[in-house]
Every structure is written in C-alpha cells, then in structure tokens.
Scaffold this active site. Sequence first.
Site, mmCIF file in Angstrom:
data_model
loop_
_atom_site.group_PDB
_atom_site.id
_atom_site.type_symbol
_atom_site.label_atom_id
_atom_site.label_comp_id
_atom_site.label_asym_id
_atom_site.label_seq_id
_atom_site.Cartn_x
_atom_site.Cartn_y
_atom_site.Cartn_z
ATOM 1 N N PRO A 127 46.598 -16.087 51.077
ATOM 2 C CA PRO A 127 45.347 -16.926 50.990
ATOM 3 C C PRO A 127 45.308 -17.666 49.972
ATOM 4 C CG PRO A 127 44.488 -14.702 50.941
ATOM 5 C CD PRO A 127 46.029 -14.608 50.881
ATOM 6 N N PRO A 148 43.973 -10.194 51.405
ATOM 7 C CA PRO A 148 44.298 -9.305 50.604
ATOM 8 C C PRO A 148 44.007 -9.608 49.237
ATOM 9 C CG PRO A 148 45.908 -10.492 51.435
ATOM 10 C CD PRO A 148 45.038 -11.015 52.143
ATOM 11 N N ARG A 205 45.642 -13.699 61.865
ATOM 12 C CA ARG A 205 44.135 -13.578 61.863
ATOM 13 C C ARG A 205 43.688 -14.003 63.135
ATOM 14 N NH1 ARG A 205 46.035 -14.622 56.982
ATOM 15 N NH2 ARG A 205 45.427 -13.325 55.350
#
Length: 127
Positions: free
Chosen positions: A2, A37, A73
């Site tokens: 991310p 994460p 996701r």
Amino acid sequence: MPHLIIEYTANLKEETDIPGLLKKVNDSLLSHSAIIPIGGLRTRAIELNDYRIADGTEDDAFVHATLKLGGGRTEEDKKVLCDDLFATIKEHFADLYDKRYLALSLELHEFTNPTYKQNNIHVRYKK
C-alpha cells in the site's frame, strides 16, 4: 504494497500540519492490519507549487490523496478502508474547511498488472 500519496497546494503549508496529517492517515491505514501489511506501507505528501483551481480568481486550495493497493482485497474491505481514511482526512482539515475554499478528495487505485518489488522491512514485523 500500500502506498498513500497526498498532493496538497502550497497555499496550505502554513495553515495546516502536514506531518501530523501523515501520522494520522498512516495510523488509520495501520488500524486495518488484516488488509494493510505494516512493512509495506509508504505514506508521503507532495507540495504542489504549480497549480490552478477553478477559474483562478480565488486563493482556492486542494488536497488529493491516492491510495495504491495490490489486488486481492474484497470490495467491502476496500470500502471500509477508504471510508475510514477519507474520514481521517476530512477531520484533519475540518477547521480549515470552514475558513477557506478547499477541495478534498481520495481515489483508490488497485494494481491490475504485476508489480516488481523487493522489501526486507516485512522481516522486522514477523519476529
């Protein structure tokens, strides 16, 4: 992997706490540890000195955040994540929003092509 990139107009620099914003949005993302994460998160802000907003007649300002995520996701997870993140951004700028012309936005970009990366930061969090 991310990545959060926050672009903001230079006319906001003296009116808000950008390092504080980075901490808040980073904490917001990390509160979703099942899907974000910790070792892969990168959060940064880019001050924009060259910009034009609307017709250019006012001292308008904007903040635009782009959240880049790898695939995998669920739609529900992405919605909850972005809802929380945008709420954090709006809360940070709430007072300023009431005092000046300001546009806030958030976009989610999900990678559909392979990404190439090497990162040993994750190891630190697996101990």
